[in-house]
Design a protein around this motif. Structure first.
Motif, PDB file in Angstrom:
ATOM      1  N   SER A 191      38.511  16.948  70.246  1.00 54.00           N
ATOM      2  CA  SER A 191      38.577  17.072  71.698  1.00 54.00           C
ATOM      3  C   SER A 191      37.694  18.206  72.186  1.00 54.00           C
ATOM      4  N   ARG A 192      37.086  18.018  73.349  1.00 51.89           N
ATOM      5  CA  ARG A 192      36.290  19.088  73.960  1.00 51.89           C
ATOM      6  C   ARG A 192      37.147  20.028  74.799  1.00 51.89           C
ATOM      7  N   ARG A 193      38.376  19.623  75.058  1.00 48.83           N
ATOM      8  CA  ARG A 193      39.237  20.418  75.935  1.00 48.83           C
ATOM      9  C   ARG A 193      39.857  21.569  75.162  1.00 48.83           C
ATOM     10  N   GLU A 194      39.742  22.761  75.705  1.00 44.03           N
ATOM     11  CA  GLU A 194      40.392  23.943  75.137  1.00 44.03           C
ATOM     12  C   GLU A 194      41.306  24.527  76.200  1.00 44.03           C
ATOM     13  N   TRP A 195      42.525  24.835  75.808  1.00 42.69           N
ATOM     14  CA  TRP A 195      43.483  25.467  76.705  1.00 42.69           C
ATOM     15  C   TRP A 195      43.448  26.963  76.473  1.00 42.69           C
ATOM     16  N   GLN A 196      43.563  27.737  77.537  1.00 37.39           N
ATOM     17  CA  GLN A 196      43.621  29.191  77.467  1.00 37.39           C
ATOM     18  C   GLN A 196      44.984  29.630  77.994  1.00 37.39           C
TER      19      GLN A 196
END
Length: 192
Positions: A71-76
């Motif tokens: 996935s390209r999505r990263e959560w911060q």
């Protein structure tokens, strides 16, 4: 005498500005299902800087990054004391109404917490997190892929669950050549 005093003062100032900090990288990886039901590796990672009690700087930490394999999505996830925090009392990340949905399938409201992190002691600050973490995921992606014109980019992440995910954390010196967080390989990803 003046020159010696000046040199000593410069050296002391340089030592103080260099930080005298202990910098650590914290991480944990596990295999879990994403919202599409595919088994993927999930990596949590953050850094801390700890200073001696006499130092003028306070201990600090980066946000906790949650990344799902393929996935390209990263959560911060940020604690209440960090810029961009979305919760007043927890280490959390809020959803985006354009990208995330509630369990009933409706778009999340602006400011709605989608991921929340704590440890066995109930810590609400990233710099205080211990070695056993619990991550609650309460949202799902509205779409697991986003059309970027020439290809579809995966933006899926951990499946929402009423039971928190448990992570065991490793801590290593930041910048170590021999001890570092694992890489999330792409060998299981679809070429799409």
């Amino acid at each position: 005498m003046r020159t010696v005093t000046g040199v000593v003062l410069v050296l002391l100032l340089a030592m103080g500005l260099s930080g005298c900090s202990t910098q650590r990288t914290h991480y944990s990886a596990m295999t879990a299902e994403n919202s599409a039901g595919e088994e993927r590796r999930v990596l949590l990672r953050w850094k801390t800087a700890r200073y001696p009690a006499w130092h003028w700087r306070q201990d600090s930490a980066t946000p906790v990054t949650v990344k799902t394999q393929c996935s390209r999505r990263e959560w911060q996830l940020r604690d209440p004391g960090m810029d961009g925090a979305c919760s007043e009392d927890a280490i959390a990340a809020c959803g985006d109404p354009r990208l995330d949905a509630t369990n009933s399938g409706k778009p999340v409201e602006a400011g709605q917490v989608c991921m929340q992190l704590t440890d066995a002691d109930g810590s609400t600050r990233v710099r205080d997190l211990g070695s056993r973490l619990e991550l609650r995921v309460s949202c799902s992606p509205r779409q697991t892929g986003v059309d970027m014109g020439d290809k579809v980019v995966n933006v899926d992440y951990l499946r929402a669950s009423s039971v928190p995910y448990t992570f065991r954390v490793r801590t290593v010196p930041t910048g170590s050549l021999t001890q570092r967080p694992p890489q999330l390989g792409d060998h299981v990803c679809d070429d799409g």
